[in-house]
Design an enzyme around this catalytic site. Structure first.
Site, PDB file in Angstrom:
ATOM      1  CB  ALA A  92      86.647  72.170 -71.533  1.00 24.83           C
ATOM      2  N   GLY A 131      81.231  71.397 -71.366  1.00 27.36           N
ATOM      3  CA  GLY A 131      81.784  69.301 -71.384  1.00 27.36           C
ATOM      4  C   GLY A 131      81.508  67.985 -70.452  1.00 27.36           C
ATOM      5  CD  GLU A 161      79.873  68.928 -75.017  1.00 25.72           C
ATOM      6  OE1 GLU A 161      80.831  69.427 -74.973  1.00 25.72           O
ATOM      7  OE2 GLU A 161      79.441  69.948 -76.358  1.00 25.72           O
ATOM      8  CD  GLU A 198      79.880  74.632 -73.255  1.00 26.11           C
ATOM      9  OE1 GLU A 198      78.676  75.116 -73.147  1.00 26.11           O
ATOM     10  OE2 GLU A 198      80.142  73.101 -73.381  1.00 26.11           O
TER      11      GLU A 198
HETATM   12  C1  TC6 Z   1      86.169  70.900 -77.069  1.00 26.45           C
HETATM   13  C2  TC6 Z   1      85.107  72.262 -76.018  1.00 26.45           C
HETATM   14  C3  TC6 Z   1      83.817  71.193 -75.316  1.00 26.45           C
HETATM   15  C4  TC6 Z   1      83.322  71.475 -74.250  1.00 26.45           C
HETATM   16  C5  TC6 Z   1      83.318  73.004 -73.952  1.00 26.45           C
HETATM   17  C6  TC6 Z   1      83.105  73.473 -72.260  1.00 26.45           C
HETATM   18  O1  TC6 Z   1      83.226  72.753 -71.625  1.00 26.45           O
HETATM   19  S1  TC6 Z   1      83.977  74.933 -72.299  1.00 26.45           S
HETATM   20  C7  TC6 Z   1      83.438  75.550 -70.227  1.00 26.45           C
HETATM   21  C8  TC6 Z   1      81.798  74.882 -70.463  1.00 26.45           C
HETATM   22  N1  TC6 Z   1      81.843  75.504 -68.550  1.00 26.45           N
HETATM   23  C9  TC6 Z   1      82.014  76.394 -68.044  1.00 26.45           C
HETATM   24  O2  TC6 Z   1      82.338  77.920 -69.578  1.00 26.45           O
HETATM   25  C10 TC6 Z   1      81.347  76.719 -67.149  1.00 26.45           C
HETATM   26  C11 TC6 Z   1      82.132  78.101 -66.590  1.00 26.45           C
HETATM   27  N2  TC6 Z   1      82.154  78.388 -64.833  1.00 26.45           N
HETATM   28  C12 TC6 Z   1      81.026  78.631 -64.326  1.00 26.45           C
HETATM   29  O3  TC6 Z   1      80.528  79.464 -64.590  1.00 26.45           O
HETATM   30  C13 TC6 Z   1      81.518  79.022 -62.211  1.00 26.45           C
HETATM   31  O4  TC6 Z   1      82.660  78.713 -62.806  1.00 26.45           O
HETATM   32  C14 TC6 Z   1      80.394  77.462 -62.091  1.00 26.45           C
HETATM   33  C15 TC6 Z   1      78.963  78.022 -61.890  1.00 26.45           C
HETATM   34  C16 TC6 Z   1      80.341  76.375 -62.757  1.00 26.45           C
HETATM   35  C17 TC6 Z   1      80.359  77.824 -60.644  1.00 26.45           C
HETATM   36  O5  TC6 Z   1      80.157  79.282 -60.114  1.00 26.45           O
HETATM   37  P1  TC6 Z   1      81.203  79.653 -58.574  1.00 26.45           P
HETATM   38  O6  TC6 Z   1      80.730  81.334 -58.147  1.00 26.45           O
HETATM   39  O7  TC6 Z   1      80.668  78.990 -57.388  1.00 26.45           O
HETATM   40  O8  TC6 Z   1      83.092  79.273 -58.760  1.00 26.45           O
HETATM   41  P2  TC6 Z   1      83.815  80.647 -59.971  1.00 26.45           P
HETATM   42  O9  TC6 Z   1      82.958  80.744 -60.876  1.00 26.45           O
HETATM   43  O10 TC6 Z   1      84.329  81.548 -58.962  1.00 26.45           O
HETATM   44  O11 TC6 Z   1      84.608  79.695 -60.140  1.00 26.45           O
HETATM   45  C18 TC6 Z   1      85.820  78.704 -59.269  1.00 26.45           C
HETATM   46  C19 TC6 Z   1      87.256  78.756 -59.416  1.00 26.45           C
HETATM   47  O12 TC6 Z   1      87.161  77.516 -60.880  1.00 26.45           O
HETATM   48  C20 TC6 Z   1      87.567  77.952 -61.762  1.00 26.45           C
HETATM   49  N3  TC6 Z   1      86.717  77.932 -62.894  1.00 26.45           N
HETATM   50  C21 TC6 Z   1      85.411  77.808 -63.320  1.00 26.45           C
HETATM   51  N4  TC6 Z   1      84.914  76.835 -64.014  1.00 26.45           N
HETATM   52  C22 TC6 Z   1      85.745  76.473 -64.865  1.00 26.45           C
HETATM   53  C23 TC6 Z   1      86.506  75.884 -66.083  1.00 26.45           C
HETATM   54  N5  TC6 Z   1      86.007  75.218 -66.734  1.00 26.45           N
HETATM   55  N6  TC6 Z   1      87.923  75.982 -66.562  1.00 26.45           N
HETATM   56  C24 TC6 Z   1      88.755  76.660 -65.891  1.00 26.45           C
HETATM   57  N7  TC6 Z   1      88.687  77.370 -64.497  1.00 26.45           N
HETATM   58  C25 TC6 Z   1      87.237  77.101 -64.381  1.00 26.45           C
HETATM   59  C26 TC6 Z   1      87.089  79.817 -62.138  1.00 26.45           C
HETATM   60  O13 TC6 Z   1      88.023  80.181 -62.472  1.00 26.45           O
HETATM   61  C27 TC6 Z   1      88.218  79.723 -60.322  1.00 26.45           C
HETATM   62  O14 TC6 Z   1      88.776  79.808 -60.032  1.00 26.45           O
HETATM   63  P3  TC6 Z   1      89.887  80.603 -59.362  1.00 26.45           P
HETATM   64  O15 TC6 Z   1      89.745  82.658 -59.563  1.00 26.45           O
HETATM   65  O16 TC6 Z   1      89.481  79.793 -57.106  1.00 26.45           O
HETATM   66  O17 TC6 Z   1      91.656  80.725 -59.510  1.00 26.45           O
END
Ligand code: TC6
Length: 477
Positions: A42, A83, A86, A106
């Site tokens: 998400a 998500g 999911e 998450e």
């Molecule tokens: C109803 C609820 C149910 C669902 C809940 C969920 O899914 S909760 C979510 C569960 N998912 C997570 O928690 C996943 C969290 N993300 C990660 O773990 C890592 O980003 C990665 C492994 C996907 C990629 O790593 P990488 O080293 O290749 O890249 P990087 O880490 O440098 O990111 C690049 C850019 O993308 C941005 N951004 C990334 N994800 C999100 C996001 N979800 N959202 C917004 N932005 C996001 C990040 O800020 C950055 O922006 P910037 O600074 O360029 O403006």
């Protein structure tokens, strides 16, 4: 931007599935991420905004997929996280490139997989694997996921072509046994034992954090309750987490971690065009809780420190405290006894400022009194070599007023640590009106070396920001 499930992505997916279901020509549906990856979750920036609750929400998209009368196959490449995973669990089949990864991160932002992930995954992988993956936010590679029954096929060629071929083989096969919401949880009989074991691990590894415990409870509910009831309870738990201070802090930290390396000042200076100087040695002034904690951070990062405290008894006590903190790290296997001795070997205590004549940076951590700090900075200005950066750990005082006591305001900045400094990851670097870009670059780079999550904050907005960071950081990160 990585593929995240913004509202418009959810809407597109929802409409696409509906259209495919209505089209008689379509016999199977493949969901694939455009570009480098399957969705990684998400959109965290969307949380707490209207867009996050705007229909179709993620669960509604998932239901449309699972209830489709035509087989839906998710073709995963890159990462399927949160998500994204999911959505894949709502599909009837999942295939993935061999180098893909899947996971539920998450918990790392203080939440749980709240779009039915905690209730669906155990039905596919079994409880033990689901608890481990969800409560610790672990990502697994495609081969492991295949071994645990999460994936139906591994691909080493063109993922879309392989998905199309796979689809032709499953057309016409019964779908009920592929709908996870209709299945029982594997290894359900062991739920209490598995829960207790996982809970003990969580308490040890994620001390003080609420989300991992909620993750486990929600996975346990997948056995103890009907699918629908467990989903209802999952919703209640995620809403509680979503409004709590821990998830707010962790989400803040997620973005701070990513934005700090890209810092930019209003004058146009940025990480790309400003060279930091290398800090080889440092002085810390004040051997109270903050000063001792800061000294620990520095020596652990291999930076030799001269700790200045005019009260000799206090200095002696601080040296013992520092040794005790390092002993704690040895006990927790975070360093060896040898490393502890190496740290202590680069720490020197003294009661006079003149010993700081040669250090590259000084961090002052005496109590919050402007006159006292100005006096110390004026003395430092005389004692230290011209290139030394003079920094203050002040949390509330004006950096410009401290800097004006020196003849080098360009080399004065705030380096604000949060107590206990050797545990808390946030470091707020405050620049004043005269602080040079090179000084900002150096303190940002220095913070990165200490393993801190960084903030570059302008003096005028410090007090607003500070209020936020203090509130956010009252947990053991
Ligand atoms: C109803 C609820 C149910 C669902 C809940 C969920 O899914 S909760 C979510 C569960 N998912 C997570 O928690 C996943 C969290 N993300 C990660 O773990 C890592 O980003 C990665 C492994 C996907 C990629 O790593 P990488 O080293 O290749 O890249 P990087 O880490 O440098 O990111 C690049 C850019 O993308 C941005 N951004 C990334 N994800 C999100 C996001 N979800 N959202 C917004 N932005 C996001 C990040 O800020 C950055 O922006 P910037 O600074 O360029 O403006």
């Amino acid at each position: 931007m990585l593929k995240v499930l913004h509202h418009h992505v959810r809407e597109g997916l929802f409409e696409g599935i509906k259209r495919a279901n209505a089209d008689e020509q379509v016999r199977a549906i493949v969901i694939i991420g455009e570009g480098k990856t399957f969705p990684c979750g998400a959109d965290i920036r969307e949380f707490h905004t209207h867009a996050s609750v705007k229909e179709p929400v993620l669960t509604a998209v998932g239901h449309t997929i699972e209830n489709s009368g035509k087989p839906v196959i998710s073709a995963i490449h890159g990462t399927a996280l949160g998500g994204g995973l999911e959505i894949a669990l709502c599909c009837h089949y999942r295939i993935a490139s061999e180098n893909a990864r899947i996971g539920f991160p998450e918990v790392l932002i203080g939440l749980l997989p709240g779009a039915e992930g905690t209730v669906r995954l155990p039905r596919l992988s079994g409880l033990a694997f689901a608890m481990d993956m969800i409560a610790f936010g672990k990502q697994v590679n495609a081969k492991d996921a295949f071994r645990h029954g999460i994936l139906d096929k591994l691909c080493n060629g063109n993922i879309l072509e392989e998905a199309k071929q796979f689809a032709t083989k499953v057309i016409g096969q019964p779908l009920d046994s592929r709908r996870l919401s209709r299945l029982d949880v594997k290894d359900a009989a062991n739920v209490d034992l598995l829960f207790e074991v996982a809970l003990a691990q969580v308490k040890r590894k994620s001390r003080g954090q609420i989300a991992p415990i909620y993750c486990l409870k929600s996975v346990r509910n997948s056995v103890r309750m009907s699918f629908d009831k467990a989903v209802e309870e999952e919703q209640r738990l995620i809403m509680e987490l979503m409004t709590g201070y821990q998830s707010t802090a962790l989400q803040y930290s997620f973005f701070a971690d990513r934005s700090a390396p890209k810092w930019r000042l209003p004058c146009g200076a940025s990480v790309h065009n400003t060279k930091p100087s290398r800090i080889e040695t440092a002085g810390v002034i004040g051997a109270g809780t903050m000063g001792s904690g800061i000294a620990v951070c520095l020596i652990r990062a291999g930076v030799p420190v001269i700790l200045v405290e005019k009260n000799k008894k206090m200095l002696e006590k601080a040296m013992k405290t520092i040794s005790g903190i390092l002993d704690g790290s040895v006990k927790l296997n975070r360093m060896t006894s040898e490393q502890k001795e190496q740290c202590l070997a680069i720490l020197k205590g003294t009661s006079t400022l003149d010993k700081l004549s040669n250090v590259d940076m000084v961090i002052e951590a005496v109590y919050e009194n402007l006159e006292l700090k100005r006096e110390i900075f004026a003395q430092l200005d005389k004692v230290c070599k011209p290139s030394t950066l003079l920094c203050s750990n002040t949390s509330t005082l004006d950096i410009d007023k401290i800097a004006s006591a020196t003849n080098r305001p360009d080399k004065v900045a705030g380096t604000h640590f949060f107590a206990p400094a050797f545990i808390m990851k946030l470091m707020e670097n405050v620049y004043g009106t005269k602080t040079s870009p090179a000084t900002v670059a150096t303190v940002m780079e220095f913070g990165r070396r200490l393993g801190k999550e960084l903030e570059a904050t302008k003096e005028e907005i410090k007090n607003i920001r500070l209020h936020l960071t203090v509130t956010f950081c009252t947990i053991d990160l």
